[in-house]
Design a protein around this motif. Sequence first.
Motif, PDB file in Angstrom:
ATOM      1  N   LEU A  89     -15.020   4.743  -0.793  1.00 24.11           N
ATOM      2  CA  LEU A  89     -14.201   3.993   0.161  1.00 24.11           C
ATOM      3  C   LEU A  89     -15.090   3.105   1.026  1.00 24.11           C
ATOM      4  O   LEU A  89     -14.790   1.927   1.229  1.00 24.11           O
ATOM      5  N   PHE A 139     -12.038   1.173  -4.131  1.00 26.58           N
ATOM      6  CA  PHE A 139     -10.845   1.971  -3.875  1.00 26.58           C
ATOM      7  C   PHE A 139     -10.433   2.814  -5.071  1.00 26.58           C
ATOM      8  O   PHE A 139      -9.953   3.932  -4.908  1.00 26.58           O
ATOM      9  N   VAL A 143      -7.712   5.158   2.219  1.00 24.62           N
ATOM     10  CA  VAL A 143      -7.742   4.280   1.043  1.00 24.62           C
ATOM     11  C   VAL A 143      -6.437   3.490   0.975  1.00 24.62           C
ATOM     12  O   VAL A 143      -6.433   2.269   0.778  1.00 24.62           O
TER      13      VAL A 143
END
Length: 167
Positions: free
Chosen positions: A48, A53, A80
């Motif tokens: 992250l 992602f 996220v």
Amino acid sequence: MRLLPIGIVAGLGAALMASSGANSQAPRADSQINPQSVQLTRQGEAALASGDFQAADDALELALVIDPRNRQAFVTLAKVAQKQKLYGQAIRYTNKALALEPNDLNALAVQGEAMVEMGAVARAQQNLLKVRKICGTTACPQGTTLAAAIAKGPAVAAKTNTTPKTN
């Protein structure tokens, strides 16, 4: 958000159920979270931080397959989702963390930030009050961050299109 192949998830789930004993749903202290789940959560946090992602999501989902009581994995999944502007999903993930521990300061703050982005400022203020109550007289970073998010308001205000459509 990509899901893990069903065979991997099913295999891990079966192996974990066999090794975890009959009372796997009993509440556990954070120190009792499966170490593999904790390590995967750290990997998800690192991904992250680097902006990956998909890798973050994959690591965190696997962390929760290994140990569904890992609150930090839910909170990080919410972060996220926030980065991807999926605020409703972020709130759902923080709800899962708060179901495990209603006074989780990180979950309350992240949830409040997502609420602000969705325009639910009054609900975010309720979270801020709860955070401040938990922190007591000591200022805590979660309260400071959430208060700043509330003061700033949603990043993108709702726009009204006043120009008529032409075909």
